[in-house]
Scaffold this motif. Structure first.
Motif, mmCIF file in Angstrom:
data_model
loop_
_atom_site.group_PDB
_atom_site.id
_atom_site.type_symbol
_atom_site.label_atom_id
_atom_site.label_comp_id
_atom_site.label_asym_id
_atom_site.label_seq_id
_atom_site.Cartn_x
_atom_site.Cartn_y
_atom_site.Cartn_z
ATOM 1 N N ASN A 13 0.826 -1.205 0.000
ATOM 2 C CA ASN A 13 0.000 0.000 0.000
ATOM 3 C C ASN A 13 0.864 1.260 0.000
ATOM 4 O O ASN A 13 0.517 2.258 -0.633
ATOM 5 C CB ASN A 13 -0.949 -0.004 1.195
ATOM 6 N N LEU A 14 2.001 1.223 0.708
ATOM 7 C CA LEU A 14 2.904 2.378 0.702
ATOM 8 C C LEU A 14 3.505 2.608 -0.685
ATOM 9 O O LEU A 14 3.677 3.749 -1.115
ATOM 10 C CB LEU A 14 4.010 2.189 1.735
ATOM 11 N N VAL A 15 3.821 1.533 -1.389
ATOM 12 C CA VAL A 15 4.336 1.665 -2.753
ATOM 13 C C VAL A 15 3.252 2.266 -3.655
ATOM 14 O O VAL A 15 3.535 3.135 -4.490
ATOM 15 C CB VAL A 15 4.830 0.306 -3.289
ATOM 16 N N SER A 70 7.284 -7.833 13.671
ATOM 17 C CA SER A 70 6.894 -7.761 12.257
ATOM 18 C C SER A 70 6.613 -6.321 11.834
ATOM 19 O O SER A 70 6.886 -5.948 10.696
ATOM 20 C CB SER A 70 5.683 -8.649 11.991
ATOM 21 N N MET A 71 6.093 -5.501 12.743
ATOM 22 C CA MET A 71 5.847 -4.101 12.396
ATOM 23 C C MET A 71 7.154 -3.339 12.194
ATOM 24 O O MET A 71 7.265 -2.530 11.262
ATOM 25 C CB MET A 71 5.000 -3.439 13.473
ATOM 26 N N ILE A 72 8.153 -3.616 13.025
ATOM 27 C CA ILE A 72 9.457 -2.966 12.854
ATOM 28 C C ILE A 72 10.100 -3.413 11.544
ATOM 29 O O ILE A 72 10.685 -2.609 10.811
ATOM 30 C CB ILE A 72 10.376 -3.290 14.051
ATOM 31 N N LEU A 73 9.982 -4.704 11.227
ATOM 32 C CA LEU A 73 10.547 -5.202 9.976
ATOM 33 C C LEU A 73 9.850 -4.592 8.766
ATOM 34 O O LEU A 73 10.494 -4.279 7.762
ATOM 35 C CB LEU A 73 10.478 -6.719 9.930
ATOM 36 N N ARG A 74 8.543 -4.403 8.843
ATOM 37 C CA ARG A 74 7.814 -3.755 7.744
ATOM 38 C C ARG A 74 8.242 -2.304 7.581
ATOM 39 O O ARG A 74 8.366 -1.808 6.458
ATOM 40 C CB ARG A 74 6.312 -3.812 7.991
ATOM 41 N N LEU A 75 8.469 -1.618 8.697
ATOM 42 C CA LEU A 75 8.921 -0.233 8.622
ATOM 43 C C LEU A 75 10.317 -0.149 8.012
ATOM 44 O O LEU A 75 10.589 0.711 7.165
ATOM 45 C CB LEU A 75 8.912 0.408 10.012
ATOM 46 N N LEU A 81 12.766 0.109 0.651
ATOM 47 C CA LEU A 81 12.134 -0.064 -0.648
ATOM 48 C C LEU A 81 11.628 1.248 -1.254
ATOM 49 O O LEU A 81 11.795 1.492 -2.456
ATOM 50 C CB LEU A 81 10.978 -1.066 -0.531
ATOM 51 N N LEU A 82 11.002 2.080 -0.448
ATOM 52 C CA LEU A 82 10.405 3.308 -0.987
ATOM 53 C C LEU A 82 11.425 4.245 -1.645
ATOM 54 O O LEU A 82 11.163 4.742 -2.742
ATOM 55 C CB LEU A 82 9.614 4.038 0.095
ATOM 56 N N ALA A 84 14.103 3.420 -3.111
ATOM 57 C CA ALA A 84 14.524 2.776 -4.359
ATOM 58 C C ALA A 84 13.517 3.042 -5.471
ATOM 59 O O ALA A 84 13.897 3.254 -6.628
ATOM 60 C CB ALA A 84 14.689 1.274 -4.131
ATOM 61 N N ILE A 85 12.246 3.038 -5.133
ATOM 62 C CA ILE A 85 11.206 3.321 -6.119
ATOM 63 C C ILE A 85 11.157 4.810 -6.442
ATOM 64 O O ILE A 85 11.038 5.205 -7.600
ATOM 65 C CB ILE A 85 9.850 2.804 -5.596
ATOM 66 N N MET A 86 11.273 5.635 -5.417
ATOM 67 C CA MET A 86 11.207 7.078 -5.626
ATOM 68 C C MET A 86 12.420 7.622 -6.380
ATOM 69 O O MET A 86 12.344 8.686 -6.995
ATOM 70 C CB MET A 86 11.087 7.782 -4.277
ATOM 71 N N ALA A 87 13.531 6.892 -6.340
ATOM 72 C CA ALA A 87 14.753 7.359 -6.992
ATOM 73 C C ALA A 87 14.768 7.101 -8.487
ATOM 74 O O ALA A 87 15.567 7.697 -9.206
ATOM 75 C CB ALA A 87 15.970 6.688 -6.355
ATOM 76 N N ALA A 88 13.906 6.229 -8.973
ATOM 77 C CA ALA A 88 13.937 5.865 -10.395
ATOM 78 C C ALA A 88 13.724 7.068 -11.317
ATOM 79 O O ALA A 88 14.516 7.270 -12.247
ATOM 80 C CB ALA A 88 12.920 4.757 -10.669
#
Length: 142
Positions: A13-15, A70-75, A81-82, A84-88
């Motif tokens: 959802n964040l992506v 799991s919440m810390i790992l998701r953060l 990840l974000l 990396a996507i925003m840098a494209a």
């Protein structure tokens, strides 16, 4: 339709939100008739949105635990990840920087530190400045 997105993992959802935020520099580029920047933001947002929707659909049937670990790992995954996507689109539109520098640029925007590696900000398209500001705003919300 919205119930499908509600079953997606939070990182997906964040992506999708990041892809949605790319529409603002796209619209700004269209307004300024900077078609190269508009195409870059359109193509990158469409590509990453399709990938995110496919991953989200593949993982939508799984039940995710809400443990603190799991919440810390998701953060942490989101902060890796974000950018990396925003840098494209930044890497595409600013040929004088490498992808690693574009990743650093977006990581500094997402964490709102404000560090920059852009050699000359006056030569960068206006859409990139808007994109950095939007990423900083979204990072503050994150």
């Amino acid at each position: 339709m919205l119930s499908v997105f509600g079953r997606f993992p939070p990182t997906v959802n964040l992506v999708l939100i990041a892809c949605l935020l790319m529409q603002a520099p796209l619209a700004h580029s269209v307004w300024l008739e900077d078609w190269r920047a508009a195409r870059a933001f359109f193509y990158h947002s469409a590509f990453f949105a399709v990938i995110a929707i496919m991953v989200g659909l593949a993982l939508s049937a799984r039940q995710f635990r809400a443990s603190p670990t799991s919440m810390i790992l998701r953060l942490l995954l989101a902060y890796a990840l974000l950018p990396a996507i925003m840098a494209a689109p930044v890497n595409y539109l600013v040929p004088s920087i490498t992808y690693g520098q574009a990743y650093f640029e977006m990581m500094s925007s997402l964490t709102t530190t404000g560090a920059t590696l852009l050699p000359d900000p006056t030569t960068v398209p206006d859409a990139i400045h808007l994109w950095r500001a939007i990423c900083g705003w979204a990072g503050g919300l994150l």
